[in-house]
Write a protein that holds these residues in place. Structure first.
Motif, PDB file in Angstrom:
ATOM      1  N   PHE A 104      18.385  36.235  69.833  1.00  0.00           N
ATOM      2  CA  PHE A 104      18.654  36.786  68.498  1.00  0.00           C
ATOM      3  C   PHE A 104      17.460  37.613  68.019  1.00  0.00           C
ATOM      4  O   PHE A 104      17.627  38.727  67.511  1.00  0.00           O
ATOM      5  N   THR A 105      16.254  37.076  68.197  1.00  0.00           N
ATOM      6  CA  THR A 105      15.036  37.789  67.792  1.00  0.00           C
ATOM      7  C   THR A 105      14.909  39.111  68.535  1.00  0.00           C
ATOM      8  O   THR A 105      14.538  40.143  67.960  1.00  0.00           O
ATOM      9  N   HIS A 106      15.222  39.073  69.841  1.00  0.00           N
ATOM     10  CA  HIS A 106      15.135  40.281  70.668  1.00  0.00           C
ATOM     11  C   HIS A 106      16.143  41.332  70.196  1.00  0.00           C
ATOM     12  O   HIS A 106      15.817  42.523  70.099  1.00  0.00           O
ATOM     13  N   LEU A 107      17.351  40.901  69.885  1.00  0.00           N
ATOM     14  CA  LEU A 107      18.388  41.830  69.425  1.00  0.00           C
ATOM     15  C   LEU A 107      18.013  42.457  68.078  1.00  0.00           C
ATOM     16  O   LEU A 107      18.348  43.609  67.803  1.00  0.00           O
ATOM     17  N   GLN A 108      17.291  41.697  67.249  1.00  0.00           N
ATOM     18  CA  GLN A 108      16.862  42.221  65.949  1.00  0.00           C
ATOM     19  C   GLN A 108      15.913  43.409  66.106  1.00  0.00           C
ATOM     20  O   GLN A 108      15.771  44.227  65.205  1.00  0.00           O
ATOM     21  N   LYS A 109      15.252  43.490  67.270  1.00  0.00           N
ATOM     22  CA  LYS A 109      14.281  44.568  67.512  1.00  0.00           C
ATOM     23  C   LYS A 109      14.930  45.827  68.072  1.00  0.00           C
ATOM     24  O   LYS A 109      14.270  46.860  68.203  1.00  0.00           O
ATOM     25  N   THR A 158      29.913  44.792  68.912  1.00  0.00           N
ATOM     26  CA  THR A 158      29.389  43.646  68.156  1.00  0.00           C
ATOM     27  C   THR A 158      29.922  42.329  68.724  1.00  0.00           C
ATOM     28  O   THR A 158      29.166  41.364  68.892  1.00  0.00           O
ATOM     29  N   TYR A 209      19.095  51.478  66.467  1.00  0.00           N
ATOM     30  CA  TYR A 209      20.475  51.809  66.118  1.00  0.00           C
ATOM     31  C   TYR A 209      21.247  52.248  67.361  1.00  0.00           C
ATOM     32  O   TYR A 209      22.434  51.963  67.490  1.00  0.00           O
ATOM     33  N   ASN A 258      17.598  31.501  70.103  1.00  0.00           N
ATOM     34  CA  ASN A 258      16.716  32.086  69.085  1.00  0.00           C
ATOM     35  C   ASN A 258      15.961  33.289  69.632  1.00  0.00           C
ATOM     36  O   ASN A 258      15.783  34.292  68.930  1.00  0.00           O
ATOM     37  N   SER A 314       7.526  47.285  60.572  1.00  0.00           N
ATOM     38  CA  SER A 314       7.837  46.513  59.359  1.00  0.00           C
ATOM     39  C   SER A 314       7.143  47.114  58.154  1.00  0.00           C
ATOM     40  O   SER A 314       7.709  47.187  57.056  1.00  0.00           O
TER      41      SER A 314
END
Length: 574
Positions: free
Chosen positions: A94-99, A110, A102, A91, A403
């Motif tokens: 995943f959270t880190h990758l969301q930040k 991917t 581009y 988790n 955000s």
């Protein structure tokens, strides 16, 4: 690395301590048996104390029943501990990758990232459970057993210690090599995932060009490389296991011969000799535990190193310490001497300055690669500028929380991305808490109402992966519907109708025109029919803005604009 690993144990301290205490208790109870045998052989057997022997046997049975319960606790709670830690790491990753920006995703496959989140972390749970438990238990059992051995015979204990040291050295050396091999294997798995993801996403192109055989060969090359690395690992495991097996079988033989000689010469008693043989087996147990741990350790550590490698990459774009939340911004945008480049030494802009008034519709035109989309991607901070400032309503966008900033901006692109799920779930991206009435209102404005009503399941219609069950026009309308729902003050339309046929383009154009009302709209389009109504048209070339004005003005004053317009008109005529 140890410090980072330990923080994942912190939320489960109680579970970890219980698991560890149970493991230590198991190790202590296991040591009772050699003591009992020594006492029976030296004291009870010669004196014929059968009742005492039965009592010891009953106590041992009770101890082993208790040990069975402890083993069950260790297996269940220990696996739970490992699962929780693995889940938390996954988790966090995943959270880190969301930040990430581009740019990060531009430079990473991917499939490789999917493998990092899924496969690479698979072994971490096992290592998280067994690593501290087996190391502590094996070490304490080994040290305790060796101390008892030294109290019986220094010669036999020294012999044991020599062999144990040899085995530990072999296993440590093996582990170091296997960690590197495991990381290479994970890299191969990532390449496989990347190839699969690309192939399945582009299966229509593959089949249309009859490219299946080339794709098969390409995938086969990756799997062969994976097999080669696997074989390398198997070879190392086989050598390590072979040496470990030989030493562990040699040890009891040496103890029987040496211990038998010492017993015959009355340097140790018969009971001590039997006890020593059992203690030798006790020594072999922690060695076996360490060997099992070593078999799991490389993959777990390789996965953790890959995990930390990404976690230590600081997101290129993050909130400043003094960044603030904004409720509703007006659409006034200003670029001041902005410099940006995708690759070092190759600037897209060096001193881009531009002012856009609230409510204006600005069209960007220019040749492919001139930087039209780049200008628009800098406003929501999808990429970070190198110099200069971008302001919205007089506020530096770096001083606005990400955000909050992105809630003020809506993007409708040519390549619409839809998520697998229902029509409703995709529209809700614009406003997750939207009521059913708001959803239908957005669908009406996007001219999607009749299509949804015609579906047996209405809003609950499943659209397939990436909206594969929808036409190009339906996808575009759906993306417009979620933009109506989001209702941002700034709208970016990036080639939103270029991939559509004339009929669909006309319908989408109507929806976009309604969407643009009352908003600051940035329009990127190759079709001049879609930009003639813009308040201003900005011609962009390598290096930034070169001229702006109305269509009629630019046709008279700008050669680049006139050339692009004539090329398109000639194309239509032909």
């Amino acid at each position: 690395m140890l410090k980072q690993a330990l923080k994942y144990y912190k939320p489960y301290q109680a579970l970890f301590i219980i698991d560890l205490l149970c493991a230590v208790a198991v190790a202590i109870i296991e040591l009772l048996f050699p003591y009992a045998i020594s006492h029976i052989v030296d004291e009870l057997l010669p004196m014929g104390k059968w009742i005492e022997m039965i009592k010891i046997g009953v106590l041992l049975l009770i101890a082993y029943i208790f040990n069975t319960f402890l083993y069950m606790v260790i297996d269940y709670w220990g696996e739970k501990l490992g699962m929780y830690i693995e889940n938390d790491m996954r988790n966090d990753l995943f959270t880190h990758l969301q930040k990430m920006s581009y740019r990060f995703f531009d430079n990473n496959k991917t499939g490789q990232l999917i493998a990092r989140v899924s496969n690479d972390l698979h072994q971490i749970g096992t290592v998280a459970h067994y690593a501290p438990e087996q190391l502590i238990v094996a070490s304490s059992m080994l040290i305790t057993t060796v101390i008892i051995m030294f109290s019986i015979s220094k010669l036999l204990a020294g012999l044991i210690l020599l062999n144990v040291g040899l085995l530990l050295g072999i296993n440590i050396n093996f582990t170091k090599k296997m960690v590197n091999t495991s990381r290479e294997l994970f890299g191969n798995v990532g390449e496989m995932a990347a190839q699969l993801e690309e192939n399945f996403a582009g299966i229509r192109v593959v089949q249309a060009y009859s490219y299946e055989e080339q794709q098969r060969k390409s995938f086969q090359d990756i799997t062969l490389e994976y097999c080669s690395k696997q074989q390398e690992g198997f070879k190392r495991v086989a050598v390590c296991n072979g040496i470990t097996y030989y030493v562990t079988k040699l040890l009891p033989v040496l103890i029987i011969l040496t211990g038998g000689w010492l017993t015959l010469h009355q340097e140790i008693s018969e009971g001590q000799f039997f006890s020593f043989i059992l203690l030798t087996n006790m020594v072999l147990k922690p060695i076996e535990m360490i060997s099992n741990f070593v078999a799991r350790y490389p993959k777990g550590i390789a996965g953790f190193k890959n995990f930390m490698e990404i976690m230590q990459i600081e997101p290129e774009i993050a909130d400043a310490q003094d960044a603030v939340e904004v409720d509703k911004l007006k659409g006034e945008i200003e670029f001041s001497n902005v410099a940006f480049s995708y690759d070092e030494g190759k600037p897209v802009f060096s001193q881009l300055s531009l002012e856009i008034k609230e409510g204006e519709t600005i069209a960007f035109v220019g040749s492919s690669g001139a930087g039209k989309s780049t200008i628009c991607n800098l406003i929501p901070r999808f990429y970070e500028i190198e110099k200069g400032q971008i302001k919205i309503q007089g506020m530096d966008i770096k001083k606005i929380k990400l955000s909050s900033l992105r809630k003020q901006i809506g993007v409708v692109a040519q390549d619409v991305f839809l998520f697998s799920g229902t029509i409703e779930e995709n529209i809700r991206f614009g406003k997750p808490e939207a009521s059913e009435e708001e959803l239908w209102e957005a669908a009406k404005k996007a001219m999607l109402y009749d299509f949804i009503q015609g579906q047996p399941k209405g809003m609950k219609t499943v659209i397939g992966e990436r909206g594969i069950k929808l036409s190009g026009g339906q996808k575009q309308r759906l993306s417009i519907a979620r933009m109506f729902l989001k209702n941002p003050p700034i709208l970016i339309l990036d080639e939103a109708t270029s991939a559509l046929d004339a009929e669909n383009e006309m319908e989408i154009h109507k929806a976009l025109k309604q969407l643009s009302l009352g908003r600051t709209t940035l329009l990127i389009a190759h079709r001049f029919s879609t930009i003639r109504d813009a308040n201003r048209i900005i011609v962009v070339d390598a290096g930034g803005k070169i001229e702006e004005g109305s269509h009629d003005t630019l046709m008279q004053s700008n050669i680049t604009y006139k050339k692009l317009y004539q090329l398109q008109q000639n194309g239509k005529a032909s």
